[in-house]
Every structure is written in C-alpha cells, then in structure tokens.
Write a protein that holds these residues in place. Sequence first.
Motif, PDB file in Angstrom:
ATOM      1  N   UNK A 111      14.655   7.917   2.613  1.00 22.21           N
ATOM      2  CA  UNK A 111      14.178   8.782   3.340  1.00 22.21           C
ATOM      3  C   UNK A 111      12.565   9.010   3.473  1.00 22.21           C
ATOM      4  N   UNK A 112      11.899   9.167   2.369  1.00 22.00           N
ATOM      5  CA  UNK A 112      10.623   9.463   2.346  1.00 22.00           C
ATOM      6  C   UNK A 112       9.902   8.021   2.810  1.00 22.00           C
ATOM      7  N   UNK A 113      10.243   7.252   2.673  1.00 21.84           N
ATOM      8  CA  UNK A 113       9.370   5.914   2.901  1.00 21.84           C
ATOM      9  C   UNK A 113       9.461   5.757   4.435  1.00 21.84           C
ATOM     10  N   UNK A 114      10.731   5.900   4.929  1.00 21.18           N
ATOM     11  CA  UNK A 114      11.078   5.675   6.481  1.00 21.18           C
ATOM     12  C   UNK A 114      10.357   6.540   6.964  1.00 21.18           C
ATOM     13  N   UNK A 115      10.387   8.140   6.722  1.00 20.42           N
ATOM     14  CA  UNK A 115       9.553   9.206   7.313  1.00 20.42           C
ATOM     15  C   UNK A 115       7.973   8.875   7.384  1.00 20.42           C
ATOM     16  N   UNK A 116       7.355   8.386   6.223  1.00 14.85           N
ATOM     17  CA  UNK A 116       6.383   8.055   6.192  1.00 14.85           C
ATOM     18  C   UNK A 116       5.623   6.788   6.952  1.00 14.85           C
ATOM     19  N   UNK A 117       6.636   5.821   7.254  1.00 16.14           N
ATOM     20  CA  UNK A 117       6.588   4.703   8.196  1.00 16.14           C
ATOM     21  C   UNK A 117       6.356   5.267   9.586  1.00 16.14           C
ATOM     22  N   UNK A 118       7.423   6.210   9.973  1.00 14.46           N
ATOM     23  CA  UNK A 118       7.369   6.891  11.362  1.00 14.46           C
ATOM     24  C   UNK A 118       6.140   7.711  11.580  1.00 14.46           C
ATOM     25  N   UNK A 119       5.802   8.411  10.568  1.00 12.39           N
ATOM     26  CA  UNK A 119       4.176   9.238  10.682  1.00 12.39           C
ATOM     27  C   UNK A 119       3.153   8.370  10.968  1.00 12.39           C
ATOM     28  N   UNK A 126       0.809  -1.167  -0.013  1.00 15.51           N
ATOM     29  CA  UNK A 126       0.100   0.007   0.074  1.00 15.51           C
ATOM     30  C   UNK A 126       0.836   1.154   0.095  1.00 15.51           C
ATOM     31  N   UNK A 127       2.060   1.133   0.816  1.00 13.68           N
ATOM     32  CA  UNK A 127       2.766   2.422   0.797  1.00 13.68           C
ATOM     33  C   UNK A 127       3.554   2.828  -0.468  1.00 13.68           C
ATOM     34  N   UNK A 128       3.590   1.812  -1.473  1.00 12.01           N
ATOM     35  CA  UNK A 128       4.392   2.055  -2.594  1.00 12.01           C
ATOM     36  C   UNK A 128       3.589   3.174  -3.527  1.00 12.01           C
ATOM     37  N   UNK A 129       2.256   2.993  -3.301  1.00  8.26           N
ATOM     38  CA  UNK A 129       1.276   3.756  -4.226  1.00  8.26           C
ATOM     39  C   UNK A 129       1.310   5.272  -3.798  1.00  8.26           C
ATOM     40  N   UNK A 130       1.260   5.433  -2.521  1.00  5.57           N
ATOM     41  CA  UNK A 130       0.988   6.653  -1.784  1.00  5.57           C
ATOM     42  C   UNK A 130       2.494   7.477  -1.706  1.00  5.57           C
ATOM     43  N   UNK A 131       3.519   6.571  -1.589  1.00  5.93           N
ATOM     44  CA  UNK A 131       4.712   7.191  -1.752  1.00  5.93           C
ATOM     45  C   UNK A 131       5.168   7.716  -3.222  1.00  5.93           C
ATOM     46  N   UNK A 132       4.747   6.940  -4.051  1.00  3.54           N
ATOM     47  CA  UNK A 132       5.136   7.497  -5.606  1.00  3.54           C
ATOM     48  C   UNK A 132       4.268   8.495  -5.847  1.00  3.54           C
ATOM     49  N   UNK A 133       2.953   8.458  -5.234  1.00  2.70           N
ATOM     50  CA  UNK A 133       2.174   9.636  -5.528  1.00  2.70           C
ATOM     51  C   UNK A 133       2.948  10.979  -5.060  1.00  2.70           C
ATOM     52  N   UNK A 134       3.300  11.050  -3.783  1.00  5.94           N
ATOM     53  CA  UNK A 134       4.134  12.129  -3.104  1.00  5.94           C
ATOM     54  C   UNK A 134       5.265  12.442  -3.860  1.00  5.94           C
TER      55      UNK A 134
END
Length: 208
Positions: free
Chosen positions: A98-106, A69-77
């Motif tokens: 960095x972006x995926x790790x930041x999103x995971x932490x959020x 699921x994160x791949x779709x959101x991160x790609x859009x961002x």
Amino acid sequence: AKDPRDFPKSVCSSFFTLFVVYMVVGIVSHARCGDKSPGDLQLVVAKGPWKVVVGVLMTIHLTISYTLYQQVLCRAICIKVLPGALGKGSQARVQWFALTTLLLAACYLCANLVPLFIDLVNLIGAVFCTVLSCVFPPMLVLALRKQDRANRTRWVHWVSDGTAAAVLVLGVYLLVSCTLSCLVVLGQDASKSGNGPFGCHSINDAGS
C-alpha cells in the motif's frame, strides 16, 4: 558472506565505469554530430521497430531504477511512520504494498502535474550533481591537505593535490555551463505549447 567493507570498492568501480561510458558516448557523439548532437540517445535511432525496442528497454531500465531508489525512501518512511510494514507476515506485506503503491502514484502525479518537470529535474541535477560530485570533494581534499602540510612529502600527495585541483576546475566549469544550458532549454520549452498538466513533448516529434 558479503563483507560491508567491500561496498566502497563496488561503488568506486561502478561509478568509474559509468564515467568512462558516459565520457566516451559524449565525445563520440559530439565528434560525429557537433552542435547538432541529440539531447536524448533515443533520437539517434531511426523511426521503426528498433526505436520501439529501445523504448521498451528504456522503460525496463527506468522501472528497475525507480524500484531500487524507492526501496530506500519507503524503508525510511516505514521506520518513522509505519514500522509494521517492515515486519514479517501477510499484514506487513499488505502495508508495504500500500505504501509503495501510494508513493508511486504520488510520484506519477508530481511528474505529470508540474509543468516542464523534466527541465526542472535537469536543472536541479546540473546544479547539485556537479557540486556534490566535482566541486565539494576536491575542495575537501585540498582543505584537508592544507591542514596537513607536514606530510606532503611523498610524490603521490602532490599528484593527488594536482588531480583534485583539476577536478575542481572542471567541476566549476560544468556547474556554470550545464546550469546555463538547462536554463536556456527551460526557456525554449516554456515558449512552446503543451506545457500544461499531463502535457507531453514527444521524443518522436523532437527527432522529426
């Protein structure tokens, strides 16, 4: 090479399989346990090594699901904010990491800081999943069929109309019953202690 036109077939077959599995599990569970049916399948497993195995498998499942699921959101961002992360090379990989790790932490902070987060997720799912899956689609089918009365001659059209109407009735029932059930559970959990940030209602405690 994969043909994009085969994607709807994969979606239909996978969702139909999931529907059958969930329906069978729900019917068997209710037939065996009645009103005492567990809210989580992990509660069925007795305390011991097998419960640990089930917990590990559930963790693997959630990790894979979140990653997909994160791949779709991160790609859009990235397309909007950080297009360099979609390129090639070490710099792009560092930006993506960095972006995926930041999103995971959020996501982790959001899930743990919001009180009764799981109950709110269940409530949102009860409202929107039923509406988007079992209410809107048959409504659109019936609306389109109503505009095309001239072609309602084949028996398959009448069968599809009847099926759509039945799914619509089922969807409305699920929308009402599931929403009310989630609200009841939300009220029950709200009356318990341990609902602050990073509070946890253990499954082991619920099953004991």
